[in-house]
Design a protein around this motif. Structure first.
Motif, PDB file in Angstrom:
ATOM      1  N   GLN A 211      51.166 -30.279   8.637  1.00 32.92           N
ATOM      2  CA  GLN A 211      51.860 -30.591   9.883  1.00 32.92           C
ATOM      3  C   GLN A 211      52.140 -29.292  10.622  1.00 32.92           C
ATOM      4  OE1 GLN A 211      55.186 -30.037  11.204  1.00 32.92           O
ATOM      5  NE2 GLN A 211      54.551 -31.182  13.021  1.00 32.92           N
ATOM      6  N   ILE A 212      51.636 -29.188  11.848  1.00 27.45           N
ATOM      7  CA  ILE A 212      51.894 -27.995  12.648  1.00 27.45           C
ATOM      8  C   ILE A 212      51.802 -28.332  14.130  1.00 27.45           C
ATOM      9  CG2 ILE A 212      49.467 -27.245  12.407  1.00 27.45           C
ATOM     10  CD1 ILE A 212      50.543 -24.335  12.600  1.00 27.45           C
ATOM     11  N   ASP A 213      52.910 -28.156  14.808  1.00 27.00           N
ATOM     12  CA  ASP A 213      52.983 -28.311  16.259  1.00 27.00           C
ATOM     13  C   ASP A 213      53.039 -26.903  16.833  1.00 27.00           C
ATOM     14  OD1 ASP A 213      53.660 -28.653  18.918  1.00 27.00           O
ATOM     15  OD2 ASP A 213      55.258 -30.092  18.543  1.00 27.00           O
ATOM     16  N   VAL A 214      51.955 -26.464  17.452  1.00 25.50           N
ATOM     17  CA  VAL A 214      51.864 -25.067  17.877  1.00 25.50           C
ATOM     18  C   VAL A 214      52.876 -24.713  18.959  1.00 25.50           C
ATOM     19  CG1 VAL A 214      49.428 -25.016  17.253  1.00 25.50           C
ATOM     20  CG2 VAL A 214      50.081 -25.439  19.642  1.00 25.50           C
ATOM     21  N   SER A 215      53.435 -25.713  19.620  1.00 23.93           N
ATOM     22  CA  SER A 215      54.419 -25.459  20.672  1.00 23.93           C
ATOM     23  C   SER A 215      55.834 -25.349  20.134  1.00 23.93           C
ATOM     24  CB  SER A 215      54.356 -26.562  21.738  1.00 23.93           C
ATOM     25  OG  SER A 215      54.791 -27.801  21.196  1.00 23.93           O
ATOM     26  N   ASP A 216      56.000 -25.480  18.814  1.00 23.59           N
ATOM     27  CA  ASP A 216      57.315 -25.491  18.170  1.00 23.59           C
ATOM     28  C   ASP A 216      57.371 -24.403  17.099  1.00 23.59           C
ATOM     29  OD1 ASP A 216      59.482 -26.037  16.423  1.00 23.59           O
ATOM     30  OD2 ASP A 216      59.455 -28.155  16.944  1.00 23.59           O
ATOM     31  N   SER A 217      58.179 -23.392  17.315  1.00 23.59           N
ATOM     32  CA  SER A 217      58.262 -22.268  16.376  1.00 23.59           C
ATOM     33  C   SER A 217      58.702 -22.709  14.985  1.00 23.59           C
ATOM     34  CB  SER A 217      59.226 -21.201  16.907  1.00 23.59           C
ATOM     35  OG  SER A 217      58.719 -20.601  18.080  1.00 23.59           O
ATOM     36  N   ASP A 218      59.635 -23.639  14.907  1.00 21.09           N
ATOM     37  CA  ASP A 218      60.094 -24.115  13.605  1.00 21.09           C
ATOM     38  C   ASP A 218      58.961 -24.782  12.840  1.00 21.09           C
ATOM     39  OD1 ASP A 218      62.644 -23.171  14.050  1.00 21.09           O
ATOM     40  OD2 ASP A 218      63.421 -25.103  14.754  1.00 21.09           O
ATOM     41  N   SER A 219      58.152 -25.566  13.544  1.00 20.53           N
ATOM     42  CA  SER A 219      57.015 -26.241  12.912  1.00 20.53           C
ATOM     43  C   SER A 219      55.984 -25.234  12.422  1.00 20.53           C
ATOM     44  CB  SER A 219      56.361 -27.208  13.909  1.00 20.53           C
ATOM     45  OG  SER A 219      55.177 -27.767  13.372  1.00 20.53           O
ATOM     46  N   VAL A 220      55.691 -24.222  13.232  1.00 23.48           N
ATOM     47  CA  VAL A 220      54.720 -23.198  12.852  1.00 23.48           C
ATOM     48  C   VAL A 220      55.213 -22.411  11.644  1.00 23.48           C
ATOM     49  CG1 VAL A 220      53.600 -21.049  13.583  1.00 23.48           C
ATOM     50  CG2 VAL A 220      53.721 -23.004  15.152  1.00 23.48           C
ATOM     51  N   ASN A 221      56.495 -22.050  11.652  1.00 24.98           N
ATOM     52  CA  ASN A 221      57.052 -21.294  10.531  1.00 24.98           C
ATOM     53  C   ASN A 221      57.073 -22.127   9.252  1.00 24.98           C
ATOM     54  OD1 ASN A 221      57.479 -19.035  12.140  1.00 24.98           O
ATOM     55  ND2 ASN A 221      59.558 -19.629  12.686  1.00 24.98           N
ATOM     56  N   ALA A 222      57.336 -23.418   9.396  1.00 29.09           N
ATOM     57  CA  ALA A 222      57.324 -24.305   8.226  1.00 29.09           C
ATOM     58  C   ALA A 222      55.914 -24.409   7.649  1.00 29.09           C
ATOM     59  CB  ALA A 222      57.850 -25.684   8.607  1.00 29.09           C
ATOM     60  N   ALA A 223      54.920 -24.470   8.544  1.00 31.93           N
ATOM     61  CA  ALA A 223      53.529 -24.539   8.088  1.00 31.93           C
ATOM     62  C   ALA A 223      53.141 -23.244   7.375  1.00 31.93           C
ATOM     63  CB  ALA A 223      52.601 -24.782   9.282  1.00 31.93           C
ATOM     64  N   ARG A 224      53.592 -22.113   7.899  1.00 35.71           N
ATOM     65  CA  ARG A 224      53.307 -20.833   7.254  1.00 35.71           C
ATOM     66  C   ARG A 224      53.928 -20.786   5.852  1.00 35.71           C
ATOM     67  NH1 ARG A 224      53.201 -17.720   4.165  1.00 35.71           N
ATOM     68  NH2 ARG A 224      53.141 -15.439   4.199  1.00 35.71           N
ATOM     69  N   THR A 225      55.142 -21.261   5.720  1.00 36.27           N
ATOM     70  CA  THR A 225      55.799 -21.285   4.417  1.00 36.27           C
ATOM     71  C   THR A 225      55.045 -22.187   3.454  1.00 36.27           C
ATOM     72  OG1 THR A 225      57.985 -20.862   5.385  1.00 36.27           O
ATOM     73  CG2 THR A 225      57.937 -21.865   3.194  1.00 36.27           C
TER      74      THR A 225
END
Length: 245
Positions: A57-71
């Protein structure tokens, strides 16, 4: 096995690119804004016998989503070999330079430009751990300033005052990124998949997702002698792919 993260890969060009790279033996992290849609895409690939893939799950427009995907990816792998920044939006209609709203511009740049920056910066550490990291920014010939100003260009009269500037900005980011990474093993390129018939353009395109997937996959699989810092459009230049900025 080399690993790949593709944003916006639950359908259309991103999905086809995932399929083709799976067929070449890559392991795919299939990025999707909606996890359910991503999981359904994975099931479709599994049904074809392609099982080295999982949804992220990654929403590129949402920093929290991107950081969660990175984790999440960091818990699965120490390195990432390829990042394909494919997620993008058209910006809606109309796209008149005099009538398009600031909100249209803001939303489009949030995904098409800031989203690419956000994802690239978040995953750069994993990419640095790869011996041959590759970044492919999915652009468009519509982002070429030279072609947009050329009356002889096939798409000269197709002016999208919101979408086109977002791709021009993405191209400039690609140049800057490739320059910063010029003394490393990275290969960073902007690739135009072509005018492809997808939901993105209400299936008005003349090309196929298979052609588009092949064009993107090629630059994800570059060897050490491959180009970097280039803008490629095989639709406009079938011989070399080079296209003016």
């Amino acid at each position: 096995m080399k690993t790949v993260l593709i944003t916006g890969a639950n359908k259309s060009i991103g999905f086809e690119t995932a399929r083709q790279l799976l067929q070449q033996g890559y392991y795919i992290y299939l990025g999707s804004r909606d996890l359910t849609s991503g999981q359904k895409a994975v099931e479709r690939l599994n049904a074809e016998g392609l099982d080295q893939v999982e949804a992220v799950q990654i929403d590129v427009s949402d920093s929290d989503s991107v950081n969660a995907a990175r984790t999440a990816l960091g818990q699965k792998t120490h390195s990432l070999d390829v990042l394909i920044n494919n997620a993008g939006i058209s910006g809606g209609r109309p796209q008149s330079a005099l009538e398009a709203s600031i909100e249209q511009y803001r939303n489009t740049f949030e995904t098409n430009v800031f989203g690419v920056v956000r994802v690239t910066q978040a995953f750069i550490d994993l990419l640095r751990n790869s011996p041959e990291p590759r970044i492919v920014n999915v652009s468009s010939s519509q982002g070429s300033l030279t072609l947009a100003a050329d009356p002889d260009n096939t798409y000269y009269h197709h002016k999208g005052a919101v979408y086109q500037p977002s791709k021009s900005a993405l191209n400039m980011y690609t140049i800057a990124l490739a320059y910063e990474l010029r003394e490393t093993p990275f290969k960073v390129n902007a690739v135009d998949p072509g005018f492809v018939a997808t939901d993105f353009n209400n299936h008005r395109g003349t090309g196929t997702v298979q052609e588009a997937g092949t064009r993107i996959a090629k630059y994800a699989m570059l060897d050490e002698n491959g180009p970097t810092g280039t803008f490629i459009s095989e639709e406009h230049n079938p011989e070399t792919g080079d296209i003016p900025w």
